[in-house]
Design a protein around this motif. Structure first.
Motif, PDB file in Angstrom:
ATOM      1  N   UNK A 264     -25.033  33.177 -28.689  1.00 56.45           N
ATOM      2  CA  UNK A 264     -25.893  34.274 -28.214  1.00 56.45           C
ATOM      3  C   UNK A 264     -27.366  33.890 -28.353  1.00 56.45           C
ATOM      4  N   UNK A 265     -27.701  33.265 -29.487  1.00 59.28           N
ATOM      5  CA  UNK A 265     -29.089  32.876 -29.715  1.00 59.28           C
ATOM      6  C   UNK A 265     -29.532  31.797 -28.725  1.00 59.28           C
ATOM      7  N   UNK A 266     -28.648  30.847 -28.425  1.00 58.69           N
ATOM      8  CA  UNK A 266     -28.998  29.814 -27.441  1.00 58.69           C
ATOM      9  C   UNK A 266     -29.287  30.443 -26.075  1.00 58.69           C
TER      10      UNK A 266
ATOM     11  N   UNK B  19     -27.629  39.205 -21.516  1.00 56.00           N
ATOM     12  CA  UNK B  19     -26.368  39.373 -22.244  1.00 56.00           C
ATOM     13  C   UNK B  19     -25.230  39.912 -21.373  1.00 56.00           C
TER      14      UNK B  19
ATOM     15  N   UNK C 134     -20.390  34.243 -27.366  1.00 52.37           N
ATOM     16  CA  UNK C 134     -21.084  35.443 -26.885  1.00 52.37           C
ATOM     17  C   UNK C 134     -22.290  35.030 -26.062  1.00 52.37           C
TER      18      UNK C 134
ATOM     19  N   UNK D 131     -38.305  32.829 -18.797  1.00 54.80           N
ATOM     20  CA  UNK D 131     -39.256  33.920 -18.607  1.00 54.80           C
ATOM     21  C   UNK D 131     -40.701  33.437 -18.745  1.00 54.80           C
ATOM     22  N   UNK D 132     -40.876  32.242 -19.303  1.00 55.85           N
ATOM     23  CA  UNK D 132     -42.203  31.755 -19.637  1.00 55.85           C
ATOM     24  C   UNK D 132     -42.642  30.582 -18.765  1.00 55.85           C
TER      25      UNK D 132
ATOM     26  N   UNK E 137     -35.776  33.312 -22.723  1.00 49.66           N
ATOM     27  CA  UNK E 137     -37.212  33.381 -22.993  1.00 49.66           C
ATOM     28  C   UNK E 137     -37.936  32.210 -22.329  1.00 49.66           C
ATOM     29  N   UNK E 138     -37.320  31.018 -22.384  1.00 49.38           N
ATOM     30  CA  UNK E 138     -37.934  29.861 -21.711  1.00 49.38           C
ATOM     31  C   UNK E 138     -38.067  30.123 -20.213  1.00 49.38           C
TER      32      UNK E 138
ATOM     33  N   UNK F  71     -30.356  33.396 -25.510  1.00 50.18           N
ATOM     34  CA  UNK F  71     -31.634  34.119 -25.600  1.00 50.18           C
ATOM     35  C   UNK F  71     -32.817  33.155 -25.517  1.00 50.18           C
ATOM     36  N   UNK F  72     -32.698  32.004 -26.185  1.00 49.73           N
ATOM     37  CA  UNK F  72     -33.773  31.010 -26.120  1.00 49.73           C
ATOM     38  C   UNK F  72     -33.989  30.587 -24.665  1.00 49.73           C
TER      39      UNK F  72
ATOM     40  N   UNK G  95     -24.360  20.873 -31.504  1.00 51.47           N
ATOM     41  CA  UNK G  95     -25.083  21.595 -32.551  1.00 51.47           C
ATOM     42  C   UNK G  95     -24.130  22.437 -33.394  1.00 51.47           C
TER      43      UNK G  95
ATOM     44  N   UNK H 297     -20.177  32.758 -32.522  1.00 56.59           N
ATOM     45  CA  UNK H 297     -20.535  33.787 -31.535  1.00 56.59           C
ATOM     46  C   UNK H 297     -22.039  34.042 -31.570  1.00 56.59           C
ATOM     47  N   UNK H 298     -22.592  34.159 -32.770  1.00 52.40           N
ATOM     48  CA  UNK H 298     -24.012  34.470 -32.898  1.00 52.40           C
ATOM     49  C   UNK H 298     -24.888  33.319 -32.424  1.00 52.40           C
ATOM     50  N   UNK H 299     -24.491  32.091 -32.732  1.00 50.77           N
ATOM     51  CA  UNK H 299     -25.343  30.970 -32.355  1.00 50.77           C
ATOM     52  C   UNK H 299     -25.343  30.787 -30.833  1.00 50.77           C
TER      53      UNK H 299
END
Lengths: 290, 321
Positions: B119-121, B241, B58, B130-131, B127-128, B123-124, B103, B115-117
């Motif tokens: 998605x989390x990668x 997403x 995902x 974005x920063x 955010x990176x 998102x990380x 990982x 799927x969730x992990x």
């Protein structure tokens, strides 16, 4: 060096946010614990509930906290219907299918909201929006305090429903031994849909508690769904108190992360926890089935 | 239609589509084609890992975005030429895939957890991006307009059309090669029953790693193409997403695990998307509402996607004769 009282205030804020997170996560966790499905649409359902609270306030002047008795049955019925007639028939046996169906549902709900309400961020203003309450050295906005206490009460009610009522017993029976539950006369499809309804209804409670100190937009569910997943995984998939403590912890981590790393980078702490827990301790901190 | 016929039909479709913009003078058609080829290539990348290997990601936005940012940053900040940037992007996709794969597969994550992990990668990374300053943070990156083949930019949009078509055809051929190889057979074995495959001497970890490396590299090439075409990139476009959703929608609709599925799915979805946007008067989100409904209906009534439908028809016809 950051002033300790600022840290304390920030932690308290985090605790208040975390209690609401916990409530949202508990709904997700209940659905996972009973149905073993990962519900991607959970955040979208919360978003719809937030819009419900918003419009009840804007159009009818209904106080967000008084919107609860209106919203609760609606959310419960909607959750029941969604599971019984959309998710269950399409989900079938495969894990991935349920994931896809709820993803599809999230896409539909979120983008319908986008078409209907545009992408504007909306907030409501109440008489008590800016009232502050002094708690020791820290000042907490009144709506945040209500959110904190309300979430704690709702959590206890939810726990009592699951543990102490016949409904809860039926749901737990179905979760543990589906076939056996059916043999003793429990309508399993009904019980599954009820579990989903309760999960959705707890989002509606969260929405009422949240809106006075928060906002609503079509994408608002996104952030919540990831945070709720993190909490559920952190606490142990399906574990009730795991999700509760996980929620409080994530709220505090987010708040302190924001304080020390800045608003945007602070969120990384949540995902770092999420990935680390998934990798090293996928059963979570209090991993134990419901 | 059996899988081999499907593959041939997809290749013939691409060959016939190549001269189309020179026969029909329509900017809309060119843009539509580019979007289809782009989505089909991204879908094919997802398909190798998710369709053939059963590892539902995902978070394919992680690879797409890594590719897009790599070439954009290399060109803007380091003066690297677009071609080298393009290949570096593909490499970057493979590197991100290596990290995510090591990982998650090392720790045996499967199903919803995988799927969730992923998605989390993604998102990380969002955010990176974005920063950090190097990615231009929330403002994004704007590439200067400078048409020329050596800069991988085309004044005539038909150049992009051919490039996208080439990427799509290449991804199709790679997928065909994988499907017909040992790796393909092992991927299917791992998808159907990991324990059994492992008992028969297949190393599931090695198989999944190869699939994710290939998949990541392929998805990154689409990200690099996106940058060349739109010349603009921000964290949401790259790692949002919606990219991950687009990557899995096409193959699911077209037929997960089949070589022709992602192209068929992408074509149908773009068509539906355009139609729904037109009907809703250009409202943003209208196409995604339709995508969501299609996704639910496909999972409910047609779990094999369009390819499954074609197969069932062929079997019925075979049984009737």
């Amino acid at each position: 060096m950051v002033d300790p009282s600022i840290v304390a205030a920030s932690a308290l804020h985090g605790l208040a946010t975390g209690a609401v997170y916990a409530l949202v996560a508990l709904g997700l966790s209940l659905v996972y614990g009973v149905l073993h499905i990962v519900n991607f649409a959970h955040g979208s359902l919360l978003m719809l509930a937030l819009y419900g609270v918003y419009f009840l306030h804007e159009r009818l002047g209904l106080d967000p906290y008084l919107a609860l008795p209106v919203l609760l049955p609606v959310a419960g019925l909607a959750g029941y219907a969604l599971h019984r007639w959309v998710i269950a028939p399409a989900g079938g046996a495969r894990d991935e299918n349920v994931l896809l169906v709820t993803l599809g549902l999230a896409l539909v709900l979120e983008n319908l909201a986008l078409v209907a309400f545009r992408s504007d961020t909306r907030t409501i203003e109440t008489a008590y929006s800016f009232s502050m309450v002094a708690l020791g050295p820290a000042l907490l906005p009144l709506p945040k305090l209500v959110a904190l206490l309300g979430s704690l009460v709702a959590t206890l009610v939810l726990w009592a429903i699951v543990q102490k009522t016949d409904l809860g017993r039926a749901i737990r029976a179905v979760a543990r031994e589906r076939e056996a539950a059916r043999l003793v006369g429990i309508d399993t499809r009904h019980a599954f849909a009820l579990a989903f309804a309760i999960g959705t209804a707890s989002s509606a409670v969260a929405a009422c508690l949240l809106l006075p100190s928060y906002y609503v937009s079509p994408q608002v569910g996104h952030g919540f769904v990831l945070i709720a997943f993190t909490i559920v995984v952190l606490g142990g998939m399906g574990s009730f108190w795991g999700a509760f403590w996980g929620g409080l912890l994530i709220g505090v981590v987010e708040s302190l992360g924001g304080l020390f790393l800045g608003e945007s980078l602070g969120q990384i702490g949540i995902f770092a926890i999420f990935i680390a827990v998934l990798l090293f301790r996928p059963t979570g901190l209090l991993g134990r089935p419901l | 239609m059996n899988p081999a016929q499907g593959e041939r039909a997809a290749l013939v479709f691409l060959v016939l589509a190549a001269p189309l913009p020179w026969l029909v003078d329509s900017g809309t058609l060119v843009h539509f084609g580019i979007m289809v080829f782009q989505a089909a290539t991204l879908g094919q990348a997802w398909n190798i890992l998710g369709g053939m290997g059963g590892q539902f990601s995902f978070g394919h936005a992680a690879f797409f975005g890594a590719g897009a940012y790599t070439t954009a940053i290399l060109q803007l900040r380091f003066g690297v030429d677009a071609w080298s940037g393009f290949f570096a992007a593909i490499l970057a996709g493979a590197v991100v895939a290596l990290v995510i794969g090591l990982a998650s597969f090392r720790f045996g994550l499967r199903g919803s957890y995988f799927a969730l992990v992923t998605l989390a990668f993604a998102e990380v990374l969002r955010i990176l991006a974005n920063t950090l300053e190097i990615t231009g943070a929330g403002v994004g990156l704007l590439l200067p307009l400078a048409p020329g083949l050596e800069r991988l930019q085309f004044a005539d949009r038909r150049g992009y059309y051919l490039l996208a078509l080439f990427l799509c055809a290449a991804s199709l051929l790679v997928a065909r090669a994988v499907a017909g190889s040992r790796l393909g057979a092992r991927l299917v074995a791992v998808r159907e029953n990991e324990e059994a495959a492992s008992a028969l001497g297949v190393d599931p970890f090695a198989v999944k790693m190869r699939a994710i490396l290939l998949s990541g590299a392929m998805a990154a090439s689409v990200g690099a193409f996106y940058v060349q075409y739109f010349l603009y990139l921000d964290p949401h476009i790259a790692f949002g997403p919606q990219v991950s959703v687009e990557a899995l929608l096409g193959p699911i609709v077209g037929g997960p695990g089949t070589v022709a599925g992602p192209l068929a799915g992408a074509f149908l979805l773009q068509l539906l998307g355009e139609a729904s946007r037109a009907l809703a008067g250009g409202a943003t989100g209208a196409n995604l509402v339709v995508y969501g409904i299609v996704l639910i209906l496909i999972v409910r009534f047609l779990p094999g996607g369009l390819a499954g439908l074609a197969r069932a028809r062929a079997e019925r016809a075979g049984a009737g004769s």
